[in-house]
Design an enzyme around this catalytic site. Sequence first.
Site, PDB file in Angstrom:
ATOM      1  N   ASP A   1      11.097  -1.367  -2.716  1.00  0.00           N
ATOM      2  CA  ASP A   1      10.182  -2.219  -3.473  1.00  0.00           C
ATOM      3  C   ASP A   1       9.115  -1.404  -4.182  1.00  0.00           C
ATOM      4  O   ASP A   1       8.855  -0.246  -3.845  1.00  0.00           O
ATOM      5  CB  ASP A   1       9.532  -3.260  -2.561  1.00  0.00           C
ATOM      6  CG  ASP A   1       8.675  -2.638  -1.464  1.00  0.00           C
ATOM      7  OD1 ASP A   1       9.126  -1.654  -0.846  1.00  0.00           O
ATOM      8  OD2 ASP A   1       7.550  -3.129  -1.227  1.00  0.00           O
TER       9      ASP A   1
ATOM     10  N   GLU B   1       7.578  -2.722   1.769  1.00  0.00           N
ATOM     11  CA  GLU B   1       6.633  -1.729   2.275  1.00  0.00           C
ATOM     12  C   GLU B   1       5.235  -1.956   1.710  1.00  0.00           C
ATOM     13  O   GLU B   1       4.234  -1.801   2.408  1.00  0.00           O
ATOM     14  CB  GLU B   1       7.121  -0.321   1.922  1.00  0.00           C
ATOM     15  CG  GLU B   1       6.339   0.803   2.590  1.00  0.00           C
ATOM     16  CD  GLU B   1       5.135   1.278   1.791  1.00  0.00           C
ATOM     17  OE1 GLU B   1       4.323   2.057   2.333  1.00  0.00           O
ATOM     18  OE2 GLU B   1       4.989   0.883   0.624  1.00  0.00           O
TER      19      GLU B   1
END
Length: 476
Positions: free
Chosen positions: A78, A145
């Site tokens: 991400d 994350e």
Amino acid sequence: MSTIHTIEPRKVFHWFYEINRIPRCSGNEKGISDFLVNFAKERNLEVYQDELYNVIIKKPATPGYENAPAVIIQGHSDMVCIKGEGSTHNFDTDPIEMIVEGDILRANNTTLGGDDGIAVAYGLAILDSDDLKHPAIELLVTTQEETGMDGVMALTGEHLNGKILLNIDSDEEGVFLVSCAGGANQIVTFPVKKEKRSGNGLEIKVSGLKGGHSGMEIIKQRANAIKLLARILDKCRDNITLAKITGGSKHNAIPKEAEAVVLAEDLEDTVRKIESFTKELKEEYRVEDGGLTVDVREVGIEEVFIKQLSEDIIDFLMMTPDGVQYMSKDIEGLVKTSVNNAVVEEKEGQLVVTISLRSSSASSLRELLNRVALIAKRTNGAAKESSAYPAWEYDEKSEIRKTAVRVFEELFGKKPKLNAVHAGLECGVLKKILPDVDMISFGPNLYDIHTEKESLSISSVARIWTFLTRLLEEIK
């Protein structure tokens, strides 16, 4: 004119281009996750995908490395999605438009996604190569994350057999991360009880402070607006009753502002005490927070906290620890344990105080959590822990650190810097899941991360590729 298709290392930037064609803001990782699964299946590689779209891809060892410890290469898929003024980019549908300017790769007025797409690109380049020497590889790509490490938090060690982990989520070439802090929030609540009492009151506002990240900037010993306000209230507590108190905004930010409304028995005397004490505080923080201001203005009061609650809140905020508590004995200049009195707010009939605690030592963190809970108990509050994440403690016997330092020095003629961060990393969570895994974190030079100016050094990517492949070759 150079483009991403012509710069070296060609294979790494090929895969960086491919993953940047796929929208992958935090929380929208299904597309990139499915892409990774298809990549593995097309090459007959073993692959696992979980419900949060974490992916593990396995590649066997090359000849001669069958008995070497398996290596986990880890990063997250991400990215933080930020665009600059005037940008029409749609992060839900549009690929990242990338521009090469000399040694710099950047995006067109958006975040680049180098954090941490470059780790995924390195991993895919290794899996897609047939001319490298390496042990068995397990590419672990996690999700979410940037919004709380939810992906890695959901992992188990079921499909991971590696004994060494190379996290490629650092942003400064030549700096190896070897430790990170764990942490938790202690949420302390006080039932709000009020009584009708009208009269002349004062609004006291502390502002003008620098604030900052409660992990990275806590070492600068900047003022905490909530703690300063508590000291002001304590200075005139014999003459006041609290009617309202608020401060801070986020659990991971040092509060820049805080304010209280009080009923004062002697208005002039209270103002005089506050003005006199403000001069002392300004002198105390003239270096760290020279912009400190304390504004006082008269307001009308109709109700206040009952006297016991007013006293309890001031007592609690005065007694709680704050700032740097312990420094590391392993790494010079590293904060080991810290506390941030982060937020005070009134909601749903409760006065809620959020205190954020960090430490690279689990026992030290537990000590501070317990201390805050005891203070809460003694002041008629209730404490509840939340948002805990584990530390990655420094391992003085780490073999991968020794090997990585040696390889880096042999390649580039200088020793890398060993560093630690007083903030949470995925390595901390992974160390809890895989306690026997030896790990280190590194990466190429990234600039202006999480902004529309984010960029990546092309030559640094090449040097880290040389380092990574040589490091794998040395693990036998």
